[in-house]
Scaffold this motif. Sequence first.
Motif, PDB file in Angstrom:
ATOM      1  N   ARG A   1       0.860  -1.174   0.000  1.00 48.66           N
ATOM      2  CA  ARG A   1       0.000   0.000   0.000  1.00 48.66           C
ATOM      3  C   ARG A   1       0.900   1.228   0.000  1.00 48.66           C
ATOM      4  O   ARG A   1       2.111   1.123   0.094  1.00 48.66           O
ATOM      5  CB  ARG A   1      -0.873   0.006   1.251  1.00 48.66           C
ATOM      6  N   ALA A   2       0.282   2.403  -0.092  1.00 45.94           N
ATOM      7  CA  ALA A   2       1.065   3.645  -0.056  1.00 45.94           C
ATOM      8  C   ALA A   2       1.862   3.701   1.252  1.00 45.94           C
ATOM      9  O   ALA A   2       1.354   3.326   2.306  1.00 45.94           O
ATOM     10  CB  ALA A   2       0.134   4.843  -0.161  1.00 45.94           C
ATOM     11  N   LEU A   3       3.105   4.146   1.153  1.00 44.04           N
ATOM     12  CA  LEU A   3       3.975   4.190   2.327  1.00 44.04           C
ATOM     13  C   LEU A   3       3.501   5.251   3.316  1.00 44.04           C
ATOM     14  O   LEU A   3       3.293   6.404   2.957  1.00 44.04           O
ATOM     15  CB  LEU A   3       5.422   4.488   1.901  1.00 44.04           C
ATOM     16  N   LYS A   4       3.343   4.821   4.585  1.00 45.03           N
ATOM     17  CA  LYS A   4       2.900   5.746   5.624  1.00 45.03           C
ATOM     18  C   LYS A   4       3.883   5.853   6.790  1.00 45.03           C
ATOM     19  O   LYS A   4       3.838   6.819   7.542  1.00 45.03           O
ATOM     20  CB  LYS A   4       1.535   5.303   6.177  1.00 45.03           C
ATOM     21  N   ALA A   5       4.736   4.826   6.977  1.00 44.99           N
ATOM     22  CA  ALA A   5       5.637   4.836   8.135  1.00 44.99           C
ATOM     23  C   ALA A   5       7.014   4.290   7.764  1.00 44.99           C
ATOM     24  O   ALA A   5       7.127   3.363   6.963  1.00 44.99           O
ATOM     25  CB  ALA A   5       5.045   4.002   9.270  1.00 44.99           C
ATOM     26  N   VAL A   6       8.029   4.880   8.375  1.00 39.38           N
ATOM     27  CA  VAL A   6       9.401   4.407   8.208  1.00 39.38           C
ATOM     28  C   VAL A   6       9.966   4.105   9.588  1.00 39.38           C
ATOM     29  O   VAL A   6       9.968   4.980  10.474  1.00 39.38           O
ATOM     30  CB  VAL A   6      10.288   5.451   7.493  1.00 39.38           C
ATOM     31  N   LEU A   7      10.402   2.865   9.799  1.00 31.97           N
ATOM     32  CA  LEU A   7      11.073   2.482  11.037  1.00 31.97           C
ATOM     33  C   LEU A   7      12.578   2.521  10.785  1.00 31.97           C
ATOM     34  O   LEU A   7      13.060   2.007   9.773  1.00 31.97           O
ATOM     35  CB  LEU A   7      10.657   1.078  11.476  1.00 31.97           C
ATOM     36  N   VAL A   8      13.307   3.122  11.707  1.00 35.53           N
ATOM     37  CA  VAL A   8      14.746   3.304  11.519  1.00 35.53           C
ATOM     38  C   VAL A   8      15.501   2.722  12.706  1.00 35.53           C
ATOM     39  O   VAL A   8      15.218   3.062  13.863  1.00 35.53           O
ATOM     40  CB  VAL A   8      15.106   4.807  11.376  1.00 35.53           C
ATOM     41  N   ASP A   9      16.442   1.841  12.413  1.00 38.40           N
ATOM     42  CA  ASP A   9      17.356   1.343  13.442  1.00 38.40           C
ATOM     43  C   ASP A   9      18.272   2.488  13.858  1.00 38.40           C
ATOM     44  O   ASP A   9      18.484   3.445  13.094  1.00 38.40           O
ATOM     45  CB  ASP A   9      18.161   0.174  12.848  1.00 38.40           C
ATOM     46  N   LEU A  10      18.870   2.401  15.026  1.00 42.13           N
ATOM     47  CA  LEU A  10      19.730   3.483  15.508  1.00 42.13           C
ATOM     48  C   LEU A  10      21.216   3.133  15.388  1.00 42.13           C
ATOM     49  O   LEU A  10      21.901   3.586  14.481  1.00 42.13           O
ATOM     50  CB  LEU A  10      19.353   3.846  16.948  1.00 42.13           C
ATOM     51  N   SER A  11      21.721   2.281  16.289  1.00 39.97           N
ATOM     52  CA  SER A  11      23.151   1.967  16.288  1.00 39.97           C
ATOM     53  C   SER A  11      23.540   1.216  15.014  1.00 39.97           C
ATOM     54  O   SER A  11      22.981   0.168  14.704  1.00 39.97           O
ATOM     55  CB  SER A  11      23.501   1.125  17.516  1.00 39.97           C
ATOM     56  N   GLY A  12      24.499   1.772  14.283  1.00 41.40           N
ATOM     57  CA  GLY A  12      24.954   1.171  13.040  1.00 41.40           C
ATOM     58  C   GLY A  12      24.257   1.732  11.816  1.00 41.40           C
ATOM     59  O   GLY A  12      24.729   1.564  10.698  1.00 41.40           O
ATOM     60  N   THR A  13      23.115   2.393  12.045  1.00 43.06           N
ATOM     61  CA  THR A  13      22.343   2.958  10.931  1.00 43.06           C
ATOM     62  C   THR A  13      22.384   4.486  10.947  1.00 43.06           C
ATOM     63  O   THR A  13      22.706   5.112   9.942  1.00 43.06           O
ATOM     64  CB  THR A  13      20.884   2.459  10.978  1.00 43.06           C
ATOM     65  N   LEU A  14      22.063   5.080  12.111  1.00 41.92           N
ATOM     66  CA  LEU A  14      22.176   6.539  12.251  1.00 41.92           C
ATOM     67  C   LEU A  14      23.504   6.943  12.878  1.00 41.92           C
ATOM     68  O   LEU A  14      24.038   8.023  12.584  1.00 41.92           O
ATOM     69  CB  LEU A  14      21.034   7.085  13.112  1.00 41.92           C
ATOM     70  N   HIS A  15      24.024   6.071  13.760  1.00 47.27           N
ATOM     71  CA  HIS A  15      25.271   6.415  14.449  1.00 47.27           C
ATOM     72  C   HIS A  15      26.024   5.148  14.820  1.00 47.27           C
ATOM     73  O   HIS A  15      25.458   4.051  14.854  1.00 47.27           O
ATOM     74  CB  HIS A  15      24.972   7.226  15.727  1.00 47.27           C
ATOM     75  N   ILE A  16      27.325   5.309  15.087  1.00 46.92           N
ATOM     76  CA  ILE A  16      28.142   4.245  15.662  1.00 46.92           C
ATOM     77  C   ILE A  16      28.786   4.846  16.900  1.00 46.92           C
ATOM     78  O   ILE A  16      29.620   5.757  16.810  1.00 46.92           O
ATOM     79  CB  ILE A  16      29.212   3.737  14.671  1.00 46.92           C
ATOM     80  N   GLU A  17      28.310   4.399  18.076  1.00 49.22           N
ATOM     81  CA  GLU A  17      28.697   4.998  19.355  1.00 49.22           C
ATOM     82  C   GLU A  17      28.485   6.509  19.297  1.00 49.22           C
ATOM     83  O   GLU A  17      27.364   6.947  19.086  1.00 49.22           O
ATOM     84  CB  GLU A  17      30.125   4.572  19.734  1.00 49.22           C
ATOM     85  N   ASP A  18      29.547   7.315  19.446  1.00 46.51           N
ATOM     86  CA  ASP A  18      29.351   8.768  19.498  1.00 46.51           C
ATOM     87  C   ASP A  18      29.649   9.469  18.185  1.00 46.51           C
ATOM     88  O   ASP A  18      29.947  10.673  18.157  1.00 46.51           O
ATOM     89  CB  ASP A  18      30.221   9.374  20.611  1.00 46.51           C
ATOM     90  N   ALA A  19      29.557   8.763  17.078  1.00 42.38           N
ATOM     91  CA  ALA A  19      29.777   9.363  15.753  1.00 42.38           C
ATOM     92  C   ALA A  19      28.565   9.087  14.870  1.00 42.38           C
ATOM     93  O   ALA A  19      28.110   7.955  14.753  1.00 42.38           O
ATOM     94  CB  ALA A  19      31.037   8.793  15.119  1.00 42.38           C
ATOM     95  N   ALA A  20      28.049  10.146  14.260  1.00 49.69           N
ATOM     96  CA  ALA A  20      26.909   9.987  13.357  1.00 49.69           C
ATOM     97  C   ALA A  20      27.381   9.425  12.022  1.00 49.69           C
ATOM     98  O   ALA A  20      28.513   9.679  11.584  1.00 49.69           O
ATOM     99  CB  ALA A  20      26.226  11.327  13.135  1.00 49.69           C
ATOM    100  N   VAL A  21      26.534   8.634  11.382  1.00 52.71           N
ATOM    101  CA  VAL A  21      26.793   8.212  10.005  1.00 52.71           C
ATOM    102  C   VAL A  21      26.761   9.472   9.149  1.00 52.71           C
ATOM    103  O   VAL A  21      25.830  10.286   9.273  1.00 52.71           O
ATOM    104  CB  VAL A  21      25.723   7.199   9.543  1.00 52.71           C
ATOM    105  N   PRO A  22      27.763   9.708   8.304  1.00 49.53           N
ATOM    106  CA  PRO A  22      27.817  10.945   7.512  1.00 49.53           C
ATOM    107  C   PRO A  22      26.522  11.220   6.745  1.00 49.53           C
ATOM    108  O   PRO A  22      26.002  10.352   6.048  1.00 49.53           O
ATOM    109  CB  PRO A  22      28.985  10.685   6.540  1.00 49.53           C
ATOM    110  N   GLY A  23      26.006  12.429   6.945  1.00 49.89           N
ATOM    111  CA  GLY A  23      24.808  12.860   6.229  1.00 49.89           C
ATOM    112  C   GLY A  23      23.498  12.402   6.837  1.00 49.89           C
ATOM    113  O   GLY A  23      22.413  12.724   6.327  1.00 49.89           O
ATOM    114  N   ALA A  24      23.556  11.660   7.948  1.00 50.03           N
ATOM    115  CA  ALA A  24      22.335  11.070   8.501  1.00 50.03           C
ATOM    116  C   ALA A  24      21.370  12.128   9.056  1.00 50.03           C
ATOM    117  O   ALA A  24      20.154  12.002   8.909  1.00 50.03           O
ATOM    118  CB  ALA A  24      22.682  10.052   9.584  1.00 50.03           C
ATOM    119  N   GLN A  25      21.921  13.171   9.712  1.00 48.98           N
ATOM    120  CA  GLN A  25      21.036  14.182  10.295  1.00 48.98           C
ATOM    121  C   GLN A  25      20.224  14.901   9.214  1.00 48.98           C
ATOM    122  O   GLN A  25      19.009  15.088   9.342  1.00 48.98           O
ATOM    123  CB  GLN A  25      21.840  15.221  11.098  1.00 48.98           C
TER     124      GLN A  25
END
Length: 259
Positions: free
Chosen positions: A5-29
């Motif tokens: 169906r039409a996309l309504k929600a996006v689930l996002v993992d955190l560690s390893g996807t948005l950041h690794i410990e105290d460093a953000a994945v480049p461009g994630a913000q």
Amino acid sequence: MAARRALKAVLVDLSGTLHIEDAAVPGAQEALKRLRGTSVIVRFVTNTTKESKQDLLERLRKLDFDISEDEIFTSLTAARSLLEQKQVRPMLLVDDRALPDFKGIKTSDPNAVVIGLAPEHFHYQILNQAFRLLLDGAPLIAIHKARYYKRKDGLALGPGPFVTALEYATDTKATVVGKPEKTFFLEALRGTSCEPEEAVMIGDDCRDDVGGAQDAGMLGILVKTGKYRAADEEKINPPPYLTCESFPHAVDHILQYLL
């Protein structure tokens, strides 16, 4: 899998996807801001047991991620719910920083074992104590069974091998509450008014993030950051809906093809 169906929600993992410990994945913000500029609901789902939800939120805010506490669904939350439902007193094998999420849960004279990622507790004496409780009939609750995760200094053992050791020694099976359990993904969607067929999951773990989400009826996007290793996408069937370089690339795809 049910019809898309039409996309309504996006689930996002955190560690390893948005950041690794105290460093953000480049461009994630910036990618997250672009995603929030659309009509989709964004939720963050994590198996982390190294810190409480509040500590995790502070870490993310220091990295300039615009995230609110009620948008995060953690396996610690799911574990607490199960403990309250079963009305048991757990031996908590979790990182000390995760203990605030179990505030108010009675732990004296334990009659259950809860195991997450707790490197400082994974030694013979403590594991043997858990082993004896299980032999006496205590249920084993695994917050998750990840084989390994990504740290700044490289890959490291997750709680999965230790859960499996206790299962093997006691001839019992753990109740798993985090990813890749279908109930975890459905709970994460609760309150969004979205069905699994209207959601996509983005993560770096082919089995727990992508495989689990796809088994629940969602699309799964695997990113090649965090714990990803070459050919991970070949380890699950069906394969990921998409494998891409990083979270910003996943957002690009969603904006171009799914909305």
